[in-house]
Design an enzyme around this catalytic site. Structure first.
Site, PDB file in Angstrom:
ATOM      1  N   SER A 148       0.863  -1.078  -0.136  1.00  0.00           N
ATOM      2  CA  SER A 148      -0.132  -0.051   0.184  1.00  0.00           C
ATOM      3  C   SER A 148       0.787   1.196   0.065  1.00  0.00           C
ATOM      4  O   SER A 148       2.005   1.130   0.471  1.00  0.00           O
ATOM      5  CB  SER A 148      -0.795   0.064   1.460  1.00  0.00           C
ATOM      6  N   TYR A 161      -2.971  -0.295  10.747  1.00  0.00           N
ATOM      7  CA  TYR A 161      -2.413  -0.727   9.230  1.00  0.00           C
ATOM      8  C   TYR A 161      -1.265  -0.355   8.920  1.00  0.00           C
ATOM      9  O   TYR A 161      -0.285  -0.949   8.359  1.00  0.00           O
ATOM     10  CB  TYR A 161      -3.759  -0.337   8.534  1.00  0.00           C
ATOM     11  N   LYS A 165       2.147  -2.379   7.679  1.00  0.00           N
ATOM     12  CA  LYS A 165       2.557  -2.500   6.165  1.00  0.00           C
ATOM     13  C   LYS A 165       4.047  -1.996   6.177  1.00  0.00           C
ATOM     14  O   LYS A 165       4.743  -2.403   5.313  1.00  0.00           O
ATOM     15  CB  LYS A 165       1.593  -1.572   5.238  1.00  0.00           C
TER      16      LYS A 165
END
Length: 347
Positions: A148, A161, A165
């Site tokens: 991402s 998140y 990541k």
């Protein structure tokens, strides 16, 4: 390192996709099926797994649905062993499974942070290690990490998140160096995604007052799936960026991170919420799958179809940058020759 892949016993490419019941994983499994691959689908929701397997087979592939929690390293490794027994040597392993919490940092409970990290970060680690145990002795195979833009540029309300990541990116870069050191034929690629129209925004654990949404502009999960397939087929690059917004975000992070901090502080709260209040009865997938039994199956798409883009011009240009550069050079040479001819005639 060579990107050549072995084919399974029946000649089909053997692919494993984690998080295969929803969003990017669902779209990716279907896309591999459409080109005749044998696809192992790993996820927790048994009902949605069966539906996803039906889609793979309807597209032209062979499907092996496996109920697996990627936070369980032993279960992931056992699933990899079963894939090789039933489908053949694994050619491509795609890590896409994740879970998260939308909330300001002080409102995230320790057990929630631990569980989301186990699924998102350690799930990628477990999948990667299971793939390496089988690919390394054969000196071939490709691992694709679905990343991402938030792996390099964090945003407010998504610390869980973003942290996971970022960790995946650090882990992957270390692994890449090791593979290069060993002159291994195994490849690992990270694909940095933009905001996507996936079901996560309808089932993620949230403490926001309004319904969470992806940061605009939003792309359909099929855009991500095409990028994953391209990365698997062209593993010579270490990373792919998908979407103009991803490029702008990552360049902004490199050039003016402090300015981006202030911009996201102003826009990041409203930009990640719709105008609708959160439904208190909404499902939460952190602890158990919301699609484990009929009729629940969220599929690949979320609720933002009306605004989601079906393609990325930026990624098309990125895929074709070499022929485009040659075309531009040839066009420039022709233009220069014509201009020279016109000058000579004028003289």
């Amino acid at each position: 390192m060579s990107g050549t892949r072995h084919r399974g016993g029946d000649g089909a490419e053997v692919v494993v996709v984690t998080g295969a019941t929803g969003g990017v994983g669902r779209a990716t499994a279907r896309a591999f099926g459409a080109r005749g691959a044998a696809v192992a689908l790993l996820a927790r929701g048994e009902h949605a797994l069966q539906r996803a397997a039906e889609e793979v087979e309807a597209a032209g592939g062979r499907a092996l649905p496996l109920v697996v929690d990627v936070a369980d390293a032993a279960a992931v490794d056992a699933a990899a062993g079963r894939v090789e027994e039933e489908l053949g040597p694994i050619d491509v392993w795609v890590n896409a499974a994740f879970s998260t919490v939308f909330a300001p940092v002080p409102e995230i409970r320790p057990e929630e942070l631990r569980r989301a990290t186990e699924v998102t970060y350690f799930g990628f680690v477990h999948g990667t290690q299971a793939a390496l145990r089988r690919m390394t002795p054969r000196d071939r195979g490709t691992i694709v990490q679905v990343g991402s833009a938030l792996a390099e540029r964090s945003v407010p309300l998504q610390a869980v998140y973003c942290g996971a990541k970022h960790a995946i990116q650090g882990f992957t870069e270390s692994l890449r160096c090791e593979l290069l050191h060993d002159r291994s034929g195994v490849r690992v690629i990270m694909v940095q995604m933009p905001g996507l129209n996936t079901p996560q925004f309808s089932w993620v654990l949230t403490r926001l007052p309004r319904h969470p949404r992806p940061v605009a502009p939003v792309y359909q999960p099929e855009v991500a799936a095409r990028a994953v397939l391209h990365a698997a087929d062209h593993p010579e690059r270490r990373m792919y960026w998908v979407g103009g917004s991803t490029v702008a975000t990552l360049l902004g992070q490199k050039l003016a991170p402090g300015l981006l901090d202030r911009y996201l502080a102003r826009t990041g709260y409203d930009g990640q919420q719709t105008d609708e209040p959160v439904d208190p009865s909404r499902p939460v997938n952190l602890w158990k799958p919301p699609d484990d039994s009929a009729p629940d199956d969220y599929g690949a798409h979320g609720i933002f179809d009306d605004e989601a883009h079906p393609r990325s011009v930026q990624f098309w240009l990125s895929r074709h940058r070499r022929p485009l550069a040659l075309t531009a050079a040839a066009t420039g040479a022709v233009a220069a020759a014509l201009a020279g001819g016109l000058r000579r005639r004028a003289a």
